[in-house]
Design an enzyme around this catalytic site. Structure first.
Site, mmCIF file in Angstrom:
data_model
loop_
_atom_site.group_PDB
_atom_site.id
_atom_site.type_symbol
_atom_site.label_atom_id
_atom_site.label_comp_id
_atom_site.label_asym_id
_atom_site.label_seq_id
_atom_site.Cartn_x
_atom_site.Cartn_y
_atom_site.Cartn_z
ATOM 1 N N CYS A 7 -8.530 -0.328 51.356
ATOM 2 C CA CYS A 7 -7.706 -0.975 52.381
ATOM 3 C C CYS A 7 -6.424 -0.178 52.582
ATOM 4 O O CYS A 7 -5.718 0.118 51.608
ATOM 5 C CB CYS A 7 -7.386 -2.402 51.946
ATOM 6 S SG CYS A 7 -6.280 -3.263 53.085
ATOM 7 N N CYS A 65 -3.392 -2.588 51.267
ATOM 8 C CA CYS A 65 -3.184 -3.010 49.875
ATOM 9 C C CYS A 65 -3.931 -2.178 48.851
ATOM 10 O O CYS A 65 -3.756 -2.379 47.650
ATOM 11 C CB CYS A 65 -3.555 -4.479 49.713
ATOM 12 S SG CYS A 65 -5.352 -4.778 49.669
ATOM 13 N N CYS A 73 -9.991 -7.809 54.745
ATOM 14 C CA CYS A 73 -9.759 -7.513 53.337
ATOM 15 C C CYS A 73 -9.487 -8.834 52.630
ATOM 16 O O CYS A 73 -8.578 -9.572 53.016
ATOM 17 C CB CYS A 73 -8.564 -6.573 53.189
ATOM 18 S SG CYS A 73 -8.052 -6.348 51.471
ATOM 19 N N CYS A 84 -5.701 -8.954 51.021
ATOM 20 C CA CYS A 84 -4.450 -9.047 51.784
ATOM 21 C C CYS A 84 -4.645 -9.607 53.190
ATOM 22 O O CYS A 84 -3.664 -9.834 53.892
ATOM 23 C CB CYS A 84 -3.758 -7.688 51.858
ATOM 24 S SG CYS A 84 -4.516 -6.543 53.016
ATOM 25 N N CYS A 118 -19.035 -2.592 60.853
ATOM 26 C CA CYS A 118 -18.459 -1.687 61.846
ATOM 27 C C CYS A 118 -16.948 -1.734 61.650
ATOM 28 O O CYS A 118 -16.304 -2.730 61.995
ATOM 29 C CB CYS A 118 -18.883 -2.206 63.224
ATOM 30 S SG CYS A 118 -18.379 -1.171 64.582
#
Ligand code: FE
Length: 138
Positions: free
Chosen positions: A48, A51, A97, A100, A120
């Protein structure tokens, strides 16, 4: 959604590019065939951009022809959150995510076997960390 890590808006504004901020925090989408990680073939982990949580493995990346980085599985199911999104006149499953809450992209059911899934994902939502291929789902 249970967000485990709350990163301040100010920190994200300072750290991310305007495109990364728009896509991850305002559920934006990068234009197809523009993302830095679309044709990225090295072995490693996609994390991510907000984070650092480990989200996808190069071992699950495939060329979907869609113009966005595509994966047939997340690295670990608990690291991503899927939420029904009915914006823009379409019903889609948004991928976020789990740590976060950053918007990553969408998941569709027209992916390759064995999962039949196509995650995607916007390049702008990811950072790449080179290393051994991990497969958290086996
Ligand atoms: Fe995150």
């Amino acid at each position: 959604m249970a967000i485990k890590k709350d990163i301040s808006n100010k920190v994200l504004r300072e750290r991310l590019t305007p495109e990364q901020y728009h896509i991850t925090q305002e559920a934006g989408t990068e234009p197809p065939f523009t993302g830095a990680l679309l044709n990225h073939k090295a072995d490693g982990i996609f994390v991510c951009v907000c984070c650092g949580s480990e989200l996808f493995s190069s071992g699950h990346k495939f060329d979907s022809g869609s113009g966005w980085p595509s994966f047939w599985l997340p690295l670990a199911g608990e690291n991503v959150e899927v939420r029904r999104d009915s914006g823009y006149g379409m019903v889609r499953d948004e991928v976020l995510c789990a740590q976060c809450g950053a918007h990553l992209g969408h998941v569709f059911t027209d992916g390759p076997q064995p999962s039949g899934l196509r995650y995607c994902i916007n390049s702008a939502s990811l950072d790449f960390e080179q290393g051994d291929i991990k497969d958290g789902n086996k």
